[in-house]
Design a protein around this motif. Structure first.
Motif, PDB file in Angstrom:
ATOM      1  N   HIS A  13      77.443  48.154  88.663  1.00  0.00           N
ATOM      2  CA  HIS A  13      76.848  48.675  87.431  1.00  0.00           C
ATOM      3  C   HIS A  13      77.137  50.170  87.298  1.00  0.00           C
ATOM      4  CE1 HIS A  13      73.934  47.870  84.190  1.00  0.00           C
ATOM      5  NE2 HIS A  13      73.395  49.044  84.426  1.00  0.00           N
ATOM      6  N   MET A  17      79.484  52.192  84.656  1.00  0.00           N
ATOM      7  CA  MET A  17      78.912  53.339  83.931  1.00  0.00           C
ATOM      8  C   MET A  17      79.814  54.553  84.085  1.00  0.00           C
ATOM      9  SD  MET A  17      77.213  56.426  84.560  1.00  0.00           S
ATOM     10  CE  MET A  17      76.474  56.248  86.172  1.00  0.00           C
ATOM     11  N   LEU A  67      78.715  45.985  82.555  1.00  0.00           N
ATOM     12  CA  LEU A  67      77.363  46.560  82.464  1.00  0.00           C
ATOM     13  C   LEU A  67      76.360  45.528  81.946  1.00  0.00           C
ATOM     14  CD1 LEU A  67      78.440  50.039  81.166  1.00  0.00           C
ATOM     15  CD2 LEU A  67      76.924  49.703  83.132  1.00  0.00           C
ATOM     16  N   LEU A  68      76.784  44.768  80.946  1.00  0.00           N
ATOM     17  CA  LEU A  68      75.892  43.733  80.391  1.00  0.00           C
ATOM     18  C   LEU A  68      75.582  42.660  81.430  1.00  0.00           C
ATOM     19  CD1 LEU A  68      77.448  43.319  76.822  1.00  0.00           C
ATOM     20  CD2 LEU A  68      75.111  44.006  77.315  1.00  0.00           C
ATOM     21  N   GLY A  71      73.723  44.257  84.507  1.00  0.00           N
ATOM     22  CA  GLY A  71      72.423  44.726  84.059  1.00  0.00           C
ATOM     23  C   GLY A  71      71.450  43.588  83.822  1.00  0.00           C
ATOM     24  N   ALA A  72      71.929  42.522  83.154  1.00  0.00           N
ATOM     25  CA  ALA A  72      71.064  41.370  82.869  1.00  0.00           C
ATOM     26  C   ALA A  72      70.600  40.714  84.169  1.00  0.00           C
ATOM     27  CB  ALA A  72      71.821  40.375  81.995  1.00  0.00           C
ATOM     28  N   MET A  74      70.248  42.180  87.120  1.00  0.00           N
ATOM     29  CA  MET A  74      69.260  43.052  87.779  1.00  0.00           C
ATOM     30  C   MET A  74      67.922  43.033  87.028  1.00  0.00           C
ATOM     31  SD  MET A  74      71.417  46.389  89.044  1.00  0.00           S
ATOM     32  CE  MET A  74      71.947  46.895  87.424  1.00  0.00           C
ATOM     33  N   ALA A  75      67.990  42.970  85.707  1.00  0.00           N
ATOM     34  CA  ALA A  75      66.751  42.961  84.915  1.00  0.00           C
ATOM     35  C   ALA A  75      65.923  41.712  85.225  1.00  0.00           C
ATOM     36  CB  ALA A  75      67.096  43.020  83.426  1.00  0.00           C
ATOM     37  N   LEU A  78      64.570  42.060  88.920  1.00  0.00           N
ATOM     38  CA  LEU A  78      63.482  43.056  89.011  1.00  0.00           C
ATOM     39  C   LEU A  78      62.365  42.771  88.011  1.00  0.00           C
ATOM     40  CD1 LEU A  78      65.846  46.146  89.279  1.00  0.00           C
ATOM     41  CD2 LEU A  78      64.469  45.187  91.145  1.00  0.00           C
ATOM     42  N   LEU A  80      62.238  42.962  84.692  1.00  0.00           N
ATOM     43  CA  LEU A  80      62.090  44.142  83.830  1.00  0.00           C
ATOM     44  C   LEU A  80      62.176  43.826  82.341  1.00  0.00           C
ATOM     45  CD1 LEU A  80      64.228  46.781  85.776  1.00  0.00           C
ATOM     46  CD2 LEU A  80      61.751  46.823  85.411  1.00  0.00           C
ATOM     47  N   LYS A  89      66.528  51.134  76.295  1.00  0.00           N
ATOM     48  CA  LYS A  89      67.901  51.192  76.820  1.00  0.00           C
ATOM     49  C   LYS A  89      68.795  50.182  76.102  1.00  0.00           C
ATOM     50  CE  LYS A  89      70.553  50.970  81.059  1.00  0.00           C
ATOM     51  NZ  LYS A  89      70.592  50.624  82.472  1.00  0.00           N
ATOM     52  N   LEU A  90      68.293  48.949  75.917  1.00  0.00           N
ATOM     53  CA  LEU A  90      69.112  47.915  75.267  1.00  0.00           C
ATOM     54  C   LEU A  90      69.391  48.258  73.805  1.00  0.00           C
ATOM     55  CD1 LEU A  90      67.733  44.630  76.854  1.00  0.00           C
ATOM     56  CD2 LEU A  90      69.818  45.904  77.396  1.00  0.00           C
ATOM     57  N   ILE A 125      71.589  56.656  77.256  1.00  0.00           N
ATOM     58  CA  ILE A 125      71.400  55.409  78.011  1.00  0.00           C
ATOM     59  C   ILE A 125      71.186  55.731  79.491  1.00  0.00           C
ATOM     60  CG2 ILE A 125      72.511  53.277  78.807  1.00  0.00           C
ATOM     61  CD1 ILE A 125      74.087  53.264  76.156  1.00  0.00           C
ATOM     62  N   ALA A 129      67.965  55.020  81.698  1.00  0.00           N
ATOM     63  CA  ALA A 129      68.169  54.133  82.859  1.00  0.00           C
ATOM     64  C   ALA A 129      67.454  54.684  84.100  1.00  0.00           C
ATOM     65  CB  ALA A 129      69.659  53.980  83.146  1.00  0.00           C
ATOM     66  N   THR A 130      67.356  56.019  84.198  1.00  0.00           N
ATOM     67  CA  THR A 130      66.717  56.607  85.384  1.00  0.00           C
ATOM     68  C   THR A 130      65.211  56.327  85.423  1.00  0.00           C
ATOM     69  OG1 THR A 130      66.304  58.700  84.272  1.00  0.00           O
ATOM     70  CG2 THR A 130      68.389  58.487  85.464  1.00  0.00           C
ATOM     71  N   LEU A 132      63.978  53.292  84.751  1.00  0.00           N
ATOM     72  CA  LEU A 132      63.777  51.851  84.991  1.00  0.00           C
ATOM     73  C   LEU A 132      63.134  51.575  86.344  1.00  0.00           C
ATOM     74  CD1 LEU A 132      67.087  50.324  83.609  1.00  0.00           C
ATOM     75  CD2 LEU A 132      64.797  49.936  82.728  1.00  0.00           C
TER      76      LEU A 132
HETATM   77  C1  HEM Z   1      76.396  51.455  78.459  1.00  0.00           C
HETATM   78  C2  HEM Z   1      75.605  50.650  79.133  1.00  0.00           C
HETATM   79  C3  HEM Z   1      74.807  51.004  80.378  1.00  0.00           C
HETATM   80  C4  HEM Z   1      74.779  52.151  81.117  1.00  0.00           C
HETATM   81  C5  HEM Z   1      75.551  53.437  80.885  1.00  0.00           C
HETATM   82  C6  HEM Z   1      73.814  51.923  82.212  1.00  0.00           C
HETATM   83  C7  HEM Z   1      73.493  52.857  83.200  1.00  0.00           C
HETATM   84  C8  HEM Z   1      72.626  52.621  84.259  1.00  0.00           C
HETATM   85  C9  HEM Z   1      72.346  53.581  85.326  1.00  0.00           C
HETATM   86  C10 HEM Z   1      72.951  54.979  85.439  1.00  0.00           C
HETATM   87  C11 HEM Z   1      71.459  52.977  86.185  1.00  0.00           C
HETATM   88  C12 HEM Z   1      70.879  53.578  87.504  1.00  0.00           C
HETATM   89  C13 HEM Z   1      69.584  54.240  87.222  1.00  0.00           C
HETATM   90  C14 HEM Z   1      68.984  54.776  88.511  1.00  0.00           C
HETATM   91  O1  HEM Z   1      69.178  54.180  89.569  1.00  0.00           O
HETATM   92  O2  HEM Z   1      68.262  55.789  88.413  1.00  0.00           O
HETATM   93  C15 HEM Z   1      71.165  51.680  85.643  1.00  0.00           C
HETATM   94  C16 HEM Z   1      70.278  50.805  86.229  1.00  0.00           C
HETATM   95  C17 HEM Z   1      69.913  49.634  85.643  1.00  0.00           C
HETATM   96  N1  HEM Z   1      70.437  49.071  84.501  1.00  0.00           N
HETATM   97 FE1  HEM Z   1      71.874  49.855  83.321  1.00  0.00          FE
HETATM   98  N2  HEM Z   1      73.303  50.672  82.116  1.00  0.00           N
HETATM   99  C18 HEM Z   1      73.872  50.080  81.013  1.00  0.00           C
HETATM  100  C19 HEM Z   1      73.622  48.814  80.522  1.00  0.00           C
HETATM  101  C20 HEM Z   1      72.613  47.992  81.007  1.00  0.00           C
HETATM  102  C21 HEM Z   1      72.245  46.717  80.413  1.00  0.00           C
HETATM  103  C22 HEM Z   1      72.932  46.113  79.187  1.00  0.00           C
HETATM  104  C23 HEM Z   1      71.191  46.235  81.156  1.00  0.00           C
HETATM  105  C24 HEM Z   1      70.394  44.955  80.977  1.00  0.00           C
HETATM  106  C25 HEM Z   1      70.708  43.939  80.260  1.00  0.00           C
HETATM  107  C26 HEM Z   1      70.928  47.194  82.225  1.00  0.00           C
HETATM  108  C27 HEM Z   1      69.958  47.037  83.193  1.00  0.00           C
HETATM  109  C28 HEM Z   1      69.768  47.896  84.257  1.00  0.00           C
HETATM  110  C29 HEM Z   1      68.774  47.673  85.314  1.00  0.00           C
HETATM  111  C30 HEM Z   1      67.821  46.483  85.426  1.00  0.00           C
HETATM  112  C31 HEM Z   1      68.854  48.765  86.178  1.00  0.00           C
HETATM  113  C32 HEM Z   1      67.937  49.067  87.382  1.00  0.00           C
HETATM  114  C33 HEM Z   1      68.560  48.726  88.666  1.00  0.00           C
HETATM  115  C34 HEM Z   1      67.666  49.158  89.837  1.00  0.00           C
HETATM  116  O3  HEM Z   1      66.727  49.923  89.649  1.00  0.00           O
HETATM  117  O4  HEM Z   1      67.983  48.694  90.929  1.00  0.00           O
HETATM  118  N3  HEM Z   1      71.806  48.255  82.101  1.00  0.00           N
HETATM  119  N4  HEM Z   1      71.890  51.492  84.477  1.00  0.00           N
END
Ligand code: HEM
Length: 132
Positions: A13, A17, A67-68, A71-72, A74-75, A78, A80, A89-90, A125, A129-130, A132
């Motif tokens: 992920h 990013m 990422l999708l 991310g899905a 992990m969501a 977790l 979420l 974020k979404l 985003i 994300a930070t 979450l």
């Molecule tokens: C352009 C799209 C995206 C970017 C730039 C992005 C960026 C990030 C970043 C930087 C983190 C780490 C945050 C941290 O640890 O402090 C993160 C975590 C996460 N993202 Fe994304 N994300 C994107 C899309 C998505 C999508 C589409 C989903 C869900 C459908 C998603 C779900 C998550 C989840 C659940 C985490 C938490 C993981 C954890 O805490 O272990 N993200 N994302």
């Protein structure tokens, strides 16, 4: 140190990013200023910028798919999906996907305002994300 599959998913992920957001920063800070200085679409710079931009366009779309998917997963893992932070974020991700598709498939080229909007949205985003 204990590394499991969810760590690898977060790693993927973050790599996606880095491609999507980091690539935009390289364009904004390094490539676009030189492109404009060398005459932009009217000048010879067009010859090196067009293939670079096209490749980054496809790399960006690939990164968004990763990422999708990651991310899905992990969501769900977790639990979420009911979190406000993920909703926000979404929403921002949906905007990024629409603007990126307009940039790649509709305007086919350098629209400074659209590029700036995609970058600002992408940085937002990461900020959300930070939390979450
Ligand atoms: C352009 C799209 C995206 C970017 C730039 C992005 C960026 C990030 C970043 C930087 C983190 C780490 C945050 C941290 O640890 O402090 C993160 C975590 C996460 N993202 Fe994304 N994300 C994107 C899309 C998505 C999508 C589409 C989903 C869900 C459908 C998603 C779900 C998550 C989840 C659940 C985490 C938490 C993981 C954890 O805490 O272990 N993200 N994302």
């Amino acid at each position: 140190m204990h590394l499991d599959g969810w760590d690898v998913l977060l790693w993927l992920h973050l790599l996606a990013m880095a491609v999507f957001v980091g690539g935009q920063l390289v364009f904004g800070l390094a490539l676009a200023p030189v492109y404009v200085k060398q005459g932009g679409s009217e000048g010879s710079a067009h010859e090196w910028m067009q293939p670079i931009a096209r490749r980054f366009g496809w790399a960006s779309l690939g990164a968004l798919v990763v990422l999708l998917a990651t991310g899905a997963s992990m969501a769900s893992h977790l639990d979420l999906w009911s979190s406000t932070a993920l909703d926000v974020k979404l929403g921002l991700v949906a905007v990024a996907i629409v603007l990126t598709c307009i940039h790649v498939f509709v305007v086919h080229g350098s629209n400074r305002l659209l590029q700036a909007l995609i970058l600002v949205d992408s940085l937002a985003i990461v900020l959300v994300a930070t939390t979450l």
